[in-house]
Design a protein around this motif. Structure first.
Motif, PDB file in Angstrom:
ATOM      1  N   ILE A 126       0.827  -1.208   0.000  1.00 20.21           N
ATOM      2  CA  ILE A 126       0.000   0.000   0.000  1.00 20.21           C
ATOM      3  C   ILE A 126       0.864   1.262   0.000  1.00 20.21           C
ATOM      4  CG2 ILE A 126      -1.563   1.372   1.443  1.00 20.21           C
ATOM      5  CD1 ILE A 126      -3.040  -1.129   2.110  1.00 20.21           C
ATOM      6  N   ILE A 127       1.967   1.235   0.743  1.00 17.82           N
ATOM      7  CA  ILE A 127       2.760   2.458   0.928  1.00 17.82           C
ATOM      8  C   ILE A 127       3.987   2.532   0.040  1.00 17.82           C
ATOM      9  CG2 ILE A 127       1.980   2.705   3.314  1.00 17.82           C
ATOM     10  CD1 ILE A 127       4.822   1.693   4.106  1.00 17.82           C
ATOM     11  N   GLN A 128       4.101   1.664  -0.938  1.00 22.71           N
ATOM     12  CA  GLN A 128       5.323   1.630  -1.744  1.00 22.71           C
ATOM     13  C   GLN A 128       5.602   2.938  -2.474  1.00 22.71           C
ATOM     14  OE1 GLN A 128       4.887  -1.612  -4.404  1.00 22.71           O
ATOM     15  NE2 GLN A 128       3.230  -0.685  -5.583  1.00 22.71           N
ATOM     16  N   ASP A 129       4.577   3.719  -2.813  1.00 18.89           N
ATOM     17  CA  ASP A 129       4.772   4.982  -3.528  1.00 18.89           C
ATOM     18  C   ASP A 129       4.828   6.186  -2.593  1.00 18.89           C
ATOM     19  OD1 ASP A 129       4.661   3.517  -5.882  1.00 18.89           O
ATOM     20  OD2 ASP A 129       2.504   3.822  -6.115  1.00 18.89           O
ATOM     21  N   TYR A 130       4.771   5.964  -1.305  1.00 14.22           N
ATOM     22  CA  TYR A 130       4.735   7.062  -0.347  1.00 14.22           C
ATOM     23  C   TYR A 130       6.141   7.560  -0.021  1.00 14.22           C
ATOM     24  CZ  TYR A 130      -0.216   6.358   0.856  1.00 14.22           C
ATOM     25  OH  TYR A 130      -1.581   6.286   0.821  1.00 14.22           O
TER      26      TYR A 130
END
Length: 118
Positions: A22-26
């Motif tokens: 979910i947070i890979q692009d954050y």
């Protein structure tokens, strides 16, 4: 996966992998904000286990109320945990109950963060 482990060292591999996806692009700041919001909404599987045990010896269905399954909570309460069978099944599946709830909360946090950035 290393970034989320810094905030949640006690996560099991399945949940950590899910959150990492979910947070890979954050950015690091967004990961920090996500972790703070997610931590406030997440339910610990051990708490679900303990509350399901309370259902055997006391009031059945409390664990279902905690994970926002109010209808099932009422049903368990009125039927004694479906004559204890449902409560015993939940004792076996407490990790999956918690993981399903936590997945929903992770998606809600992600949606909230997306809306607040606009």
């Amino acid at each position: 996966m290393n970034r989320i482990i810094n905030f949640f060292p006690d996560l099991e591999l399945e949940e950590a992998s899910f959150i990492d996806g979910i947070i890979q692009d954050y950015s690091d700041e967004e990961v920090k904000n996500f972790a703070m919001l997610y931590r406030s909404r997440r339910k610990d599987p051990q708490m679900i286990l303990i509350l399901a045990l309370v259902g055997i010896f006391g009031v059945a269905g409390i664990h279902r109320f905690i994970i926002n399954q109010v209808g099932m909570g009422v049903l368990y309460f009125l039927t004694g945990g479906l004559c204890l069978i449902g409560t015993i099944v939940d004792l076996v599946n407490y990790k999956s109950l918690a993981f399903e709830y936590n997945q929903k909360m992770a998606f809600e946090v992600k949606a909230y963060m997306s809306m607040s950035q606009k």
